[in-house]
Design a protein around this motif. Structure first.
Motif, PDB file in Angstrom:
ATOM      1  N   HIS A   1      64.873  30.651 -29.844  1.00  0.00           N
ATOM      2  CA  HIS A   1      63.783  31.272 -29.080  1.00  0.00           C
ATOM      3  C   HIS A   1      62.677  30.275 -28.770  1.00  0.00           C
ATOM      4  CE1 HIS A   1      65.042  35.454 -29.681  1.00  0.00           C
ATOM      5  NE2 HIS A   1      65.411  35.093 -30.898  1.00  0.00           N
ATOM      6  N   VAL A   2      62.044  30.462 -27.645  1.00  0.00           N
ATOM      7  CA  VAL A   2      60.750  29.812 -27.402  1.00  0.00           C
ATOM      8  C   VAL A   2      59.743  30.676 -28.149  1.00  0.00           C
ATOM      9  CG1 VAL A   2      58.987  29.356 -25.646  1.00  0.00           C
ATOM     10  CG2 VAL A   2      61.411  28.957 -25.137  1.00  0.00           C
TER      11      VAL A   2
ATOM     12  N   ARG B   1      59.382  30.675 -31.628  1.00  0.00           N
ATOM     13  CA  ARG B   1      59.727  30.945 -33.030  1.00  0.00           C
ATOM     14  C   ARG B   1      58.522  30.503 -33.861  1.00  0.00           C
ATOM     15  NH1 ARG B   1      63.437  34.329 -34.105  1.00  0.00           N
ATOM     16  NH2 ARG B   1      64.687  33.939 -35.942  1.00  0.00           N
ATOM     17  N   PRO B   2      57.996  31.366 -34.724  1.00  0.00           N
ATOM     18  CA  PRO B   2      56.754  30.989 -35.422  1.00  0.00           C
ATOM     19  C   PRO B   2      56.892  29.770 -36.336  1.00  0.00           C
ATOM     20  CG  PRO B   2      57.140  33.346 -35.564  1.00  0.00           C
ATOM     21  CD  PRO B   2      58.380  32.752 -34.956  1.00  0.00           C
TER      22      PRO B   2
ATOM     23  N   ALA C   1      44.021  37.716 -28.985  1.00  0.00           N
ATOM     24  CA  ALA C   1      43.244  37.043 -27.933  1.00  0.00           C
ATOM     25  C   ALA C   1      42.942  37.976 -26.761  1.00  0.00           C
ATOM     26  CB  ALA C   1      43.992  35.809 -27.438  1.00  0.00           C
ATOM     27  N   THR C   2      43.795  38.980 -26.540  1.00  0.00           N
ATOM     28  CA  THR C   2      43.531  39.899 -25.425  1.00  0.00           C
ATOM     29  C   THR C   2      42.254  40.694 -25.701  1.00  0.00           C
ATOM     30  OG1 THR C   2      45.903  40.007 -25.079  1.00  0.00           O
ATOM     31  CG2 THR C   2      44.590  41.675 -23.968  1.00  0.00           C
TER      32      THR C   2
ATOM     33  N   PHE D   1      49.671  33.970 -18.418  1.00  0.00           N
ATOM     34  CA  PHE D   1      50.197  35.176 -19.067  1.00  0.00           C
ATOM     35  C   PHE D   1      49.387  36.375 -18.559  1.00  0.00           C
ATOM     36  CE2 PHE D   1      50.629  37.868 -23.026  1.00  0.00           C
ATOM     37  CZ  PHE D   1      51.994  38.050 -22.929  1.00  0.00           C
TER      38      PHE D   1
ATOM     39  N   ASP E   1      40.012  30.793 -20.920  1.00  0.00           N
ATOM     40  CA  ASP E   1      41.144  31.285 -21.688  1.00  0.00           C
ATOM     41  C   ASP E   1      41.830  30.041 -22.263  1.00  0.00           C
ATOM     42  OD1 ASP E   1      43.629  32.080 -22.609  1.00  0.00           O
ATOM     43  OD2 ASP E   1      43.945  33.570 -21.044  1.00  0.00           O
TER      44      ASP E   1
ATOM     45  N   HIS F   1      46.260  28.612 -25.280  1.00  0.00           N
ATOM     46  CA  HIS F   1      47.277  27.595 -25.603  1.00  0.00           C
ATOM     47  C   HIS F   1      46.670  26.331 -26.195  1.00  0.00           C
ATOM     48  CE1 HIS F   1      49.903  29.188 -21.994  1.00  0.00           C
ATOM     49  NE2 HIS F   1      49.594  30.122 -22.871  1.00  0.00           N
TER      50      HIS F   1
ATOM     51  N   SER G   1      44.152  31.975 -28.885  1.00  0.00           N
ATOM     52  CA  SER G   1      45.105  32.954 -29.433  1.00  0.00           C
ATOM     53  C   SER G   1      45.737  32.378 -30.689  1.00  0.00           C
ATOM     54  CB  SER G   1      46.216  33.254 -28.422  1.00  0.00           C
ATOM     55  OG  SER G   1      47.232  34.036 -29.054  1.00  0.00           O
TER      56      SER G   1
ATOM     57  N   HIS H   1      48.340  34.187 -31.983  1.00  0.00           N
ATOM     58  CA  HIS H   1      49.553  35.013 -32.036  1.00  0.00           C
ATOM     59  C   HIS H   1      50.674  34.242 -32.735  1.00  0.00           C
ATOM     60  CE1 HIS H   1      53.290  36.829 -30.301  1.00  0.00           C
ATOM     61  NE2 HIS H   1      52.621  37.927 -30.608  1.00  0.00           N
TER      62      HIS H   1
ATOM     63  N   LYS I   1      52.106  31.081 -31.339  1.00  0.00           N
ATOM     64  CA  LYS I   1      51.209  29.976 -30.992  1.00  0.00           C
ATOM     65  C   LYS I   1      51.248  28.864 -32.036  1.00  0.00           C
ATOM     66  CE  LYS I   1      49.455  31.592 -27.149  1.00  0.00           C
ATOM     67  NZ  LYS I   1      50.429  32.648 -26.906  1.00  0.00           N
TER      68      LYS I   1
ATOM     69  N   ARG J   1      62.491  30.114 -21.432  1.00  0.00           N
ATOM     70  CA  ARG J   1      61.692  31.155 -20.768  1.00  0.00           C
ATOM     71  C   ARG J   1      61.093  30.646 -19.462  1.00  0.00           C
ATOM     72  NH1 ARG J   1      60.055  35.514 -24.006  1.00  0.00           N
ATOM     73  NH2 ARG J   1      59.242  36.221 -22.007  1.00  0.00           N
TER      74      ARG J   1
ATOM     75  N   TYR K   1      58.136  31.020 -18.294  1.00  0.00           N
ATOM     76  CA  TYR K   1      56.674  31.183 -18.274  1.00  0.00           C
ATOM     77  C   TYR K   1      56.086  30.405 -17.122  1.00  0.00           C
ATOM     78  CZ  TYR K   1      56.878  32.990 -23.096  1.00  0.00           C
ATOM     79  OH  TYR K   1      57.128  33.724 -24.219  1.00  0.00           O
TER      80      TYR K   1
HETATM   81  N1  T4K Z   1      46.160  34.181 -22.448  1.00  0.00           N
HETATM   82  C1  T4K Z   1      47.243  33.392 -22.363  1.00  0.00           C
HETATM   83  C2  T4K Z   1      47.237  32.241 -21.425  1.00  0.00           C
HETATM   84  C3  T4K Z   1      48.366  33.653 -23.167  1.00  0.00           C
HETATM   85  O1  T4K Z   1      49.466  32.874 -23.066  1.00  0.00           O
HETATM   86  C4  T4K Z   1      48.331  34.752 -24.047  1.00  0.00           C
HETATM   87  C5  T4K Z   1      49.490  35.065 -24.856  1.00  0.00           C
HETATM   88  C6  T4K Z   1      47.162  35.530 -24.111  1.00  0.00           C
HETATM   89  C7  T4K Z   1      46.090  35.214 -23.290  1.00  0.00           C
HETATM   90  C8  T4K Z   1      47.056  36.703 -25.028  1.00  0.00           C
HETATM   91  O2  T4K Z   1      47.140  36.341 -26.379  1.00  0.00           O
HETATM   92  P1  T4K Z   1      47.439  37.445 -27.532  1.00  0.00           P
HETATM   93  O3  T4K Z   1      46.719  38.702 -27.182  1.00  0.00           O
HETATM   94  O4  T4K Z   1      48.951  37.626 -27.553  1.00  0.00           O
HETATM   95  O5  T4K Z   1      46.912  36.805 -28.801  1.00  0.00           O
HETATM   96  C9  T4K Z   1      54.423  35.666 -25.843  1.00  0.00           C
HETATM   97  C10 T4K Z   1      53.296  36.024 -26.786  1.00  0.00           C
HETATM   98  O6  T4K Z   1      53.482  37.346 -27.294  1.00  0.00           O
HETATM   99  C11 T4K Z   1      51.935  35.892 -26.165  1.00  0.00           C
HETATM  100  O7  T4K Z   1      50.992  35.902 -27.207  1.00  0.00           O
HETATM  101  C12 T4K Z   1      51.821  34.584 -25.414  1.00  0.00           C
HETATM  102  N2  T4K Z   1      50.580  34.445 -24.718  1.00  0.00           N
HETATM  103  C13 T4K Z   1      52.941  34.450 -24.421  1.00  0.00           C
HETATM  104  C14 T4K Z   1      52.890  33.136 -23.712  1.00  0.00           C
HETATM  105  O8  T4K Z   1      54.187  34.515 -25.114  1.00  0.00           O
HETATM  106  P2  T4K Z   1      56.233  37.244 -24.665  1.00  0.00           P
HETATM  107  O9  T4K Z   1      56.061  38.663 -24.259  1.00  0.00           O
HETATM  108  O10 T4K Z   1      56.793  36.312 -23.718  1.00  0.00           O
HETATM  109  O11 T4K Z   1      57.124  37.080 -25.914  1.00  0.00           O
HETATM  110  P3  T4K Z   1      57.213  37.621 -27.396  1.00  0.00           P
HETATM  111  O12 T4K Z   1      55.889  37.865 -28.004  1.00  0.00           O
HETATM  112  O13 T4K Z   1      58.167  38.724 -27.391  1.00  0.00           O
HETATM  113  O14 T4K Z   1      57.821  36.347 -28.129  1.00  0.00           O
HETATM  114  C15 T4K Z   1      58.630  35.353 -27.501  1.00  0.00           C
HETATM  115  C16 T4K Z   1      59.787  34.969 -28.368  1.00  0.00           C
HETATM  116  O15 T4K Z   1      59.334  34.471 -29.609  1.00  0.00           O
HETATM  117  C17 T4K Z   1      60.689  36.119 -28.682  1.00  0.00           C
HETATM  118  O16 T4K Z   1      61.729  36.148 -27.771  1.00  0.00           O
HETATM  119  C18 T4K Z   1      61.181  35.837 -30.074  1.00  0.00           C
HETATM  120  C19 T4K Z   1      60.211  34.845 -30.639  1.00  0.00           C
HETATM  121  N3  T4K Z   1      59.455  35.454 -31.729  1.00  0.00           N
HETATM  122  C20 T4K Z   1      58.391  36.233 -31.430  1.00  0.00           C
HETATM  123  C21 T4K Z   1      57.666  36.807 -32.446  1.00  0.00           C
HETATM  124  C22 T4K Z   1      56.473  37.672 -32.137  1.00  0.00           C
HETATM  125  C23 T4K Z   1      59.879  35.245 -33.013  1.00  0.00           C
HETATM  126  O17 T4K Z   1      60.882  34.544 -33.252  1.00  0.00           O
HETATM  127  N4  T4K Z   1      59.148  35.785 -34.035  1.00  0.00           N
HETATM  128  C24 T4K Z   1      58.068  36.570 -33.810  1.00  0.00           C
HETATM  129  O18 T4K Z   1      57.413  37.026 -34.765  1.00  0.00           O
HETATM  130  O19 T4K Z   1      54.716  36.761 -25.037  1.00  0.00           O
END
Ligand code: T4K
Length: 405
Positions: free
Chosen positions: A24-25, A27-28, A78-79, A102, A173, A176, A197, A199, A202, A329, A331
């Protein structure tokens, strides 16, 4: 995991995927597990779980120190941090944002009945193009939310000059950009305030989390009130507010992650270098670069697939990688302006966003972080090379495949 050099070995032709587990892209990255558990135990021992506990305060101090700002207000994500900062800055009417980000950047505005006005990016930096900002400013415009995409800084001088002259507020913002610098200054101190963020996906993570950093005492005080329902004391509410607090367990994770930051960034840099070496010779692929004279977290490995020069399109390459369990991904395709509610509200937005449209169609983000090794990267790059060498067959096969398979 085996190098894929021959056409019939590629999983897209029903070969065995190169990786048993999905890569995955996002992975924490994890810090020291024992240290995290110690902290969690101490949270349980003290029975102080949230509402500005000791770990949240320590996390805020550490982040402010690292970034070189006076105030850090930690939040649940961060949202929420963006939403609270937007309100605390009293942004209204129209606010300029890049569409190539995002979706949270745009939603944080629209959620509060503020219109995100999408501004095009500079194709070289992927960041908001200062030359396109001024033409979008109207009497309704109150601010700009530029995004330091991939941790690469926006043109902060040009943005400050326009904002100063046109009386606009600037909220960055910086989701990253934790650990990154610009002109020798840590990102975090630009504009009225900046939002990080933390998250799970990150570079530094607190499970879920975010923070606003600023040098403005009044703004920080207002945001502290707003993240806790407006309470100034027991039984005393002096401001409109919401629940945007970070929990102790999140701060514990954040502190543990911060302690591992040097190692995490070193791994990211090593991986980025491994990709650079292996991808260098491939036609039509360019890896986005980081300025070596600045601090970078190398958290995003982003390639551009040039449709004129690469033998496969970005989406064809993605299909090949996915079949091998490499979940690259796109992105931030297709751009916020092509997602709801914006595509319905502003169906013509793309006309003013040619660079956003072009770059969004070319980018691919590849897996990195602690779970990815240079050996894995060599295999990923071998797959890309082999796919390019067999582009004709792959293209014909994908053209025959029913959608979704
Ligand atoms: N502004 C910008 C420019 C951002 O990029 C983001 C978030 C925000 C604001 C808002 O920040 P937060 O409110 O989230 O703090 C992911 C993240 O969830 C998101 O935080 C991030 N940007 C964005 C770039 O990427 P998604 O929907 O593409 O993917 P997600 O969360 O399902 O995770 C991606 C992959 O990571 C998954 O396919 C599996 C892997 N993963 C994910 C999690 C959560 C793991 O292996 N373990 C995990 O615990 O958004």
């Amino acid at each position: 995991m085996n190098p894929k050099l021959l056409l019939n070995e590629l999983a897209i032709f029903r070969g065995t995927p190169a990786f048993e587990e999905k890569l995955h892209v996002g992975r924490p990255n994890l810090g020291d597990r024992a240290r995290l558990m110690e902290r969690i135990n101490s949270i349980l021992d003290t029975r102080w779980l949230t509402n500005g506990g000791a770990y949240v305060q320590e996390f805020e101090r550490r982040v402010a120190e690292l970034v070189g700002v006076t105030y850090c207000v930690a939040m649940c994500n961060a949202t929420a941090a963006l939403e609270i900062a937007i309100r605390a800055l009293n942004l209204t009417g129209d606010v300029l944002v890049p569409s190539f980000t995002f979706i949270a950047t745009a939603h944080a505005l629209r959620w509060q009945q503020i219109t995100p006005v999408f501004c095009d990016i500079d194709a070289k930096t992927h960041n908001i193009d200062p030359l396109r900002i001024e033409e979008l400013i109207t009497p309704r415009t109150t601010g700009i939310i530029p995004v330091h995409l991939w941790g690469r800084a926006c043109d902060t001088d040009a943005i400050a000059e326009i904002a100063g002259r046109r009386n606009l507020k600037v909220l960055y913002d910086a989701a990253h950009a934790f650990g990154c610098s610009h002109a020798g200054r840590a990102i975090g101190g630009f504009g009225e305030c900046e939002v990080f963020s933390f998250h799970s996906t990150k570079v530094i993570n607190s499970f879920e989390g975010g923070a606003v950093v600023t040098n403005d005492a009044e703004l920080a005080d207002r945001m502290r009130l707003m993240r806790n329902f407006g309470f100034s004391d027991y039984d005393e509410v002096i401001h409109l507010g919401i629940n945007g607090k970070m929990m102790e367990v999140c701060a514990a994770m954040g502190l543990t992650s911060l302690e591992a930051m040097t190692d995490i960034v070193a791994v990211n840099w090593r991986n980025w270098e491994a990709y650079r070496e292996s991808l260098m010779a491939l036609p039509g692929i360019s890896l986005i670069k980081y300025d070596p004279t600045e601090h970078n977290n190398y958290h995003y490995v982003v390639i551009e697939v040039d449709p004129e020069r690469a033998p496969l399109s970005r989406d064809e390459l993605l299909a090949v990688l996915q079949a091998e369990n490499v979940l690259a991904r796109r992105y931030f395709w297709p751009g916020c302006h092509r997602m709801e509610p914006y595509r319905t509200l502003y169906p013509d937005a793309h006309l003013l966003l040619p660079q956003t449209e072009r770059i969004a169609a070319q980018v691919l983000t590849l897996p990195t972080g602690q779970t990815i090794t240079p050996e894995i990267i060599r295999v990923i790059c071998d797959i890309i090379r082999s796919a390019f060498e067999n582009a004709g067959e792959i293209r014909r096969m994908l053209a025959k495949k029913p959608a979704g398979q």
